[in-house]
Design an enzyme around this catalytic site. Structure first.
Site, PDB file in Angstrom:
ATOM      1  N   ASP A 110       0.837  -1.200   0.000  1.00 44.99           N
ATOM      2  CA  ASP A 110       0.000   0.000   0.000  1.00 44.99           C
ATOM      3  C   ASP A 110       0.879   1.259   0.000  1.00 44.99           C
ATOM      4  O   ASP A 110       0.664   2.180   0.790  1.00 44.99           O
ATOM      5  CB  ASP A 110      -0.938  -0.016   1.221  1.00 44.99           C
ATOM      6  CG  ASP A 110      -2.017   1.069   1.125  1.00 44.99           C
ATOM      7  OD1 ASP A 110      -2.286   1.551   0.003  1.00 44.99           O
ATOM      8  OD2 ASP A 110      -2.590   1.442   2.170  1.00 44.99           O
ATOM      9  N   HIS A 114      -2.887   0.863  11.644  1.00 48.47           N
ATOM     10  CA  HIS A 114      -2.702  -0.554  11.333  1.00 48.47           C
ATOM     11  C   HIS A 114      -1.229  -0.898  11.140  1.00 48.47           C
ATOM     12  O   HIS A 114      -0.394  -0.006  11.006  1.00 48.47           O
ATOM     13  CB  HIS A 114      -3.483  -0.923  10.070  1.00 48.47           C
ATOM     14  CG  HIS A 114      -3.340   0.090   8.966  1.00 48.47           C
ATOM     15  ND1 HIS A 114      -4.300   1.047   8.707  1.00 48.47           N
ATOM     16  CD2 HIS A 114      -2.344   0.332   8.088  1.00 48.47           C
ATOM     17  CE1 HIS A 114      -3.899   1.824   7.704  1.00 48.47           C
ATOM     18  NE2 HIS A 114      -2.718   1.413   7.311  1.00 48.47           N
ATOM     19  N   GLN A 153      -3.206  -5.430   5.825  1.00 46.10           N
ATOM     20  CA  GLN A 153      -3.063  -4.364   6.833  1.00 46.10           C
ATOM     21  C   GLN A 153      -4.005  -4.659   7.997  1.00 46.10           C
ATOM     22  O   GLN A 153      -5.220  -4.497   7.868  1.00 46.10           O
ATOM     23  CB  GLN A 153      -3.389  -3.000   6.204  1.00 46.10           C
ATOM     24  CG  GLN A 153      -2.312  -2.520   5.243  1.00 46.10           C
ATOM     25  CD  GLN A 153      -2.765  -1.378   4.347  1.00 46.10           C
ATOM     26  OE1 GLN A 153      -3.735  -1.521   3.600  1.00 46.10           O
ATOM     27  NE2 GLN A 153      -2.068  -0.264   4.399  1.00 46.10           N
ATOM     28  N   ARG A 162       2.814  13.280  10.502  1.00 48.93           N
ATOM     29  CA  ARG A 162       1.518  13.073   9.829  1.00 48.93           C
ATOM     30  C   ARG A 162       0.918  11.777  10.352  1.00 48.93           C
ATOM     31  O   ARG A 162       1.521  10.705  10.211  1.00 48.93           O
ATOM     32  CB  ARG A 162       1.716  12.973   8.318  1.00 48.93           C
ATOM     33  CG  ARG A 162       0.452  12.594   7.532  1.00 48.93           C
ATOM     34  CD  ARG A 162       0.851  12.249   6.119  1.00 48.93           C
ATOM     35  NE  ARG A 162      -0.229  11.945   5.218  1.00 48.93           N
ATOM     36  CZ  ARG A 162      -0.781  10.744   5.049  1.00 48.93           C
ATOM     37  NH1 ARG A 162      -0.392   9.713   5.793  1.00 48.93           N
ATOM     38  NH2 ARG A 162      -1.723  10.561   4.144  1.00 48.93           N
ATOM     39  N   ASP A 213      -1.554   9.004  10.051  1.00 51.75           N
ATOM     40  CA  ASP A 213      -2.299   8.432   8.930  1.00 51.75           C
ATOM     41  C   ASP A 213      -3.650   7.868   9.371  1.00 51.75           C
ATOM     42  O   ASP A 213      -3.759   7.259  10.438  1.00 51.75           O
ATOM     43  CB  ASP A 213      -1.439   7.296   8.343  1.00 51.75           C
ATOM     44  CG  ASP A 213      -2.035   6.684   7.106  1.00 51.75           C
ATOM     45  OD1 ASP A 213      -2.163   7.391   6.102  1.00 51.75           O
ATOM     46  OD2 ASP A 213      -2.388   5.480   7.155  1.00 51.75           O
ATOM     47  N   GLU A 219      -4.567  13.157   9.009  1.00 48.21           N
ATOM     48  CA  GLU A 219      -5.001  12.708   7.682  1.00 48.21           C
ATOM     49  C   GLU A 219      -6.363  12.069   7.879  1.00 48.21           C
ATOM     50  O   GLU A 219      -6.482  10.902   8.220  1.00 48.21           O
ATOM     51  CB  GLU A 219      -3.992  11.721   7.083  1.00 48.21           C
ATOM     52  CG  GLU A 219      -4.195  11.510   5.589  1.00 48.21           C
ATOM     53  CD  GLU A 219      -4.894  10.211   5.202  1.00 48.21           C
ATOM     54  OE1 GLU A 219      -5.403  10.122   4.070  1.00 48.21           O
ATOM     55  OE2 GLU A 219      -4.940   9.277   6.024  1.00 48.21           O
ATOM     56  N   HIS A 276      -0.749  11.700  -3.144  1.00 49.82           N
ATOM     57  CA  HIS A 276      -0.507  10.328  -3.616  1.00 49.82           C
ATOM     58  C   HIS A 276      -1.790   9.505  -3.652  1.00 49.82           C
ATOM     59  O   HIS A 276      -1.799   8.407  -4.179  1.00 49.82           O
ATOM     60  CB  HIS A 276       0.517   9.657  -2.702  1.00 49.82           C
ATOM     61  CG  HIS A 276      -0.032   9.417  -1.323  1.00 49.82           C
ATOM     62  ND1 HIS A 276      -0.332  10.463  -0.464  1.00 49.82           N
ATOM     63  CD2 HIS A 276      -0.374   8.286  -0.674  1.00 49.82           C
ATOM     64  CE1 HIS A 276      -0.820   9.961   0.657  1.00 49.82           C
ATOM     65  NE2 HIS A 276      -0.858   8.639   0.554  1.00 49.82           N
ATOM     66  N   ASP A 277      -2.863  10.027  -3.052  1.00 55.09           N
ATOM     67  CA  ASP A 277      -4.116   9.268  -3.000  1.00 55.09           C
ATOM     68  C   ASP A 277      -5.074   9.689  -4.106  1.00 55.09           C
ATOM     69  O   ASP A 277      -4.819  10.627  -4.848  1.00 55.09           O
ATOM     70  CB  ASP A 277      -4.769   9.444  -1.627  1.00 55.09           C
ATOM     71  CG  ASP A 277      -4.141   8.517  -0.590  1.00 55.09           C
ATOM     72  OD1 ASP A 277      -3.663   7.430  -0.990  1.00 55.09           O
ATOM     73  OD2 ASP A 277      -4.111   8.876   0.591  1.00 55.09           O
ATOM     74  N   ARG A 336      -3.798   4.271  -8.129  1.00 54.14           N
ATOM     75  CA  ARG A 336      -3.147   5.442  -7.534  1.00 54.14           C
ATOM     76  C   ARG A 336      -1.679   5.532  -7.951  1.00 54.14           C
ATOM     77  O   ARG A 336      -1.076   6.597  -7.903  1.00 54.14           O
ATOM     78  CB  ARG A 336      -3.264   5.394  -6.000  1.00 54.14           C
ATOM     79  CG  ARG A 336      -4.680   5.612  -5.497  1.00 54.14           C
ATOM     80  CD  ARG A 336      -4.757   5.459  -3.991  1.00 54.14           C
ATOM     81  NE  ARG A 336      -4.358   4.126  -3.554  1.00 54.14           N
ATOM     82  CZ  ARG A 336      -4.200   3.759  -2.283  1.00 54.14           C
ATOM     83  NH1 ARG A 336      -4.405   4.640  -1.323  1.00 54.14           N
ATOM     84  NH2 ARG A 336      -3.852   2.540  -1.957  1.00 54.14           N
TER      85      ARG A 336
HETATM   86  C1  GLC Z   1      -3.944   6.876   4.111  1.00 53.37           C
HETATM   87  C2  GLC Z   1      -2.895   6.949   3.038  1.00 53.37           C
HETATM   88  C3  GLC Z   1      -3.250   5.996   1.945  1.00 53.37           C
HETATM   89  C4  GLC Z   1      -3.348   4.604   2.510  1.00 53.37           C
HETATM   90  C5  GLC Z   1      -4.296   4.561   3.714  1.00 53.37           C
HETATM   91  C6  GLC Z   1      -4.134   3.291   4.480  1.00 53.37           C
HETATM   92  O1  GLC Z   1      -5.171   7.296   3.669  1.00 53.37           O
HETATM   93  O2  GLC Z   1      -2.773   8.258   2.554  1.00 53.37           O
HETATM   94  O3  GLC Z   1      -2.323   6.029   0.901  1.00 53.37           O
HETATM   95  O4  GLC Z   1      -3.810   3.718   1.540  1.00 53.37           O
HETATM   96  O5  GLC Z   1      -4.016   5.599   4.632  1.00 53.37           O
HETATM   97  O6  GLC Z   1      -2.906   3.293   5.157  1.00 53.37           O
END
Ligand code: GLC
Length: 653
Positions: free
Chosen positions: A141, A184, A252, A282, A284, A326, A395-396, A520
């Site tokens: 991922d 995770h 994950q 950051r 996540d 995030e 990146h998403d 992505r």
């Molecule tokens: C966040 C990341 C993304 C990832 C997700 C799970 O949203 O930006 O790229 O897939 O978390 O970790």
């Protein structure tokens, strides 16, 4: 605040402290612990007070913090003290960020170090290095499936190389942002391996079930995040002989924060990276931290309590370090990640402005700012000491997370409107040059998101293929227009690597088994440095984008009104193609800057009197701070060329 119960608990904890900690002279740590302990205790109690081992866990929490404080280097402690004095430092307009994958940007950390002049050339002074920790060799991922939180993936570098990079960053006054994936771990993480082997301690780190009873209850209300590639929220693990909760990909495993040991481990990891010199961490996927049967398992109250607890503890050890949330969720939910009912951020000081991002893409597709205006208008004011991370691409995928009520308010039908946007960017709509594709399409709900690089989504790829100068020009103007907004809106603009030279989609991911089913990757480029060199060649696409962004960034840094003190006023106008707002210096009310953006393909007009009724008077002496020119006026009307932006002032800033 003084409160007997928490004070007496703190006394017990300090009495029983590990002798190695007791020997240390850690005055600042104790003052901060004393100041924050009431809050820490209340939160820890609410979350874990029912447990028999509550006191031991509280002891462990404080010792974990103390150990990390002792380890924290003196320079970092000095920065902490300075930032305590200047606690609004991050609200300044001088910060401009860029997010990048280190391998995509420059192969590895030494490569990145050799390119620091590039950031300075552009004016970027905050670098977000996306995941670089040890993760599985195949699918990971994009590094967000971490198998060791304290080791850098050897394909990317070593701890020594990170330290060397950071020393250079600090010399150049560039901030370092690092990720901590708090929700995770990879199923290859040591904790998961131990859980699989039957170790009860580590089984309690995850959500593991030996039959479908509980998973089925959860599934009734949990949405799917990656419905195409990872349907459902649980995965059967043959070794563990259990179902593991896997909200994202099957590999994950979600961490179980109802276990205080998990909280303490993750706090320790946040502090570990703070001690490696991260200025900003950051966090996540924070919306997912707490799981409750009968809910969507997103934005739960306890997720907020956990973030408050992370913040309070981090303030004791490393108060100079900020958090980015995030949380790509509904507009009314995102803002809560700053913390509610407060002036200072209680949770994360910075949050991704996913709402603005999605609205910007709406305005590009529709060529009007109706929904953008409505969406910004509905966005509640953020806290005073908190700020947005404003971005165009990352990146998403792009989720169309605007509010249905806003869509209805501007007379669109939510389903049809979203379908139009999806069709527009995925090429299914005739009149579109966009080259994106759908991501996360869920046939059950009809939902989908969008993948694609900025260049390809605004039509640059199509234009270059057709060798169509007019279309090339339009795409470049759109790239600049979008950036003009994230640079002036209020908050920290976050550029995405490659966009500054018009990078297009990269289809090579399709040849890689570990990536092919995740589109992505089409917008996670490897920078072509030969192409980037063309930024010096007058007339090239790279030159036109790079030089304009460089100038925009330099101008932004000089405009005090662009600092983020809730000093934006959205201006209602008749013309739906334009977005107009003013930014003002809270100390000097006179120094207004009017941001005027035309999303349309035709010139648009704005009645100057509109600008007059909002505090100060716009006059015939308007000047565009970006170009330095006076804009065209016709009959007391401002003329805004197609896809053009103005940063207007009449105060002679
Ligand atoms: C966040 C990341 C993304 C990832 C997700 C799970 O949203 O930006 O790229 O897939 O978390 O970790």
């Amino acid at each position: 605040m003084y409160e007997q119960v928490s004070h007496s608990l703190l006394n017990d904890i300090l009495l029983n402290l590990d002798p190695k900690i007791k020997q240390q002279n850690i005055r600042y740590f104790y003052t901060r612990l004393g100041a924050n302990f009431y809050a820490i205790h209340s939160l820890f109690e609410t979350l874990y007070g029912h447990r028999d081992d509550f006191k031991e866990q509280a002891q462990c929490l404080v010792e974990t913090m103390a150990k990390r404080y002792i380890e924290r280097d003196n320079d970092l402690k000095h920065t902490d003290l300075e930032r305590e004095k200047d606690h609004n430092w991050f609200l300044s307009q001088k910060w401009v960020g860029m997010a990048l994958y280190p391998d995509g940007f420059a192969h590895n950390l030494p490569g990145l170090k050799s390119k620091l002049h590039y950031f300075q050339e552009l004016g970027v002074n905050m670098v977000h290095i996306m995941p670089m920790l040890q993760c599985p060799q195949g699918e990971s991922d994009g590094g967000y499936a971490v198998s060791d939180f304290k080791h850098i993936d050897e394909r990317i570098g070593s701890m020594e190389e990170l330290a060397e990079l950071n020393t250079e960053l600090k010399k150049r006054e560039i901030l370092l942002v690092l990720d901590v994936v708090v929700n995770h771990t990879s199923n290859e993480h040591e904790w998961a391996q131990k859980a699989r082997a039957g170790d009860a301690k580590y089984q309690a780190y995850y959500y593991l079930f030996n039959n479908r009873e509980v998973p089925d209850m959860f599934e009734e209300t949990m949405p799917e995040i990656f419905p195409e590639t990872a349907p459902g929220n649980f995965t059967w693990d043959e070794d563990a002989q259990h179902w593991a909760m896997t909200v994202f990909n099957e590999y994950q495993w979600d961490l179980n924060y109802s276990n205080p040991a998990v909280f303490i481990e993750m706090l320790d990891i946040i502090l570990f990276w703070s001690n490696q010199g991260a200025d900003i961490v950051r966090l996540d996927a924070v919306a997912f931290l707490w799981k409750k049967i009968g809910s969507t398992c997103q934005n739960e109250r306890e997720a907020h309590l956990l973030l408050q607890l992370f913040k309070d503890c981090c303030q004791v050890v490393a108060p100079g370090v900020l958090f980015i949330a995030e949380a790509i969720v509904a507009p009314v939910e995102i803002i809560k990640y700053f913390g509610e009912d407060a002036i200072n951020a209680k949770e994360c000081e910075i949050a991704y402005n996913a709402t603005l991002m999605a609205l910007l893409w709406d305005a590009i597709a529709t060529k009007n700012a109706k929904l953008l205006y409505q969406g910004i208008k509905s966005l509640p004011d953020k806290l005073e000491r908190a700020t947005w991370l404003n971005y165009v691409r990352c990146h998403d995928d792009i989720g169309l997370g605007f509010d249905d009520n806003d869509i209805v308010a501007v007379n669109y039908q939510p389903y049809e409107h979203r379908k139009f946007i999806l069709d527009y960017y995925s090429g299914a709509y005739g009149d579109s040059d966009a080259r994106g594709c759908l991501f996360g399409h869920n046939p059950k709900t009809g939902d989908a998101r969008i993948s694609g690089s900025l260049g390809s989504l605004v039509g640059l790829e199509t234009a270059l293929e057709l060798n169509d100068e007019v279309k090339i020009d339009i795409s470049i103007k759109r790239i600049l227009l979008l950036h003009s907004l994230i640079l002036s809106f209020g908050g920290i603009p976050l550029l995405y690597y490659g966009d500054e030279v018009g990078t297009l989609n990269d289809p090579s991911y399709l040849e890689d088994e570990g990536k092919a089913d995740d589109s992505r990757w089409m917008h996670r480029p490897r920078i072509d440095w030969d192409k980037a060199e063309r930024r010096y060649q007058n007339g090239t696409v790279e030159y036109r984008i790079f030089t304009a962004l460089k100038k925009m960034i330099a101008v932004r840094k000089e405009i005090g009104s662009f600092a983020d003190f809730n000093n934006r006023r959205l201006i209602q106008i008749e013309n739906p193609h334009l977005l107009v707002f003013s930014r003002f210096d809270i100390q000097h009310h006179a120094s207004h800057v009017w941001v005027v953006v035309n999303f349309d393909a035709r010139p648009q007009y704005l009645d100057l009197s509109i600008l007059e009724i909002h505090g100060t008077h716009a006059s015939a002496h308007l000047k565009d701070l970006y170009s330095g020119d006076s804009p065209a006026l016709f009959n007391q009307q401002l003329v805004i060329p197609p896809y053009h932006f103005y940063w207007l002032t009449n105060s002679g800033l």
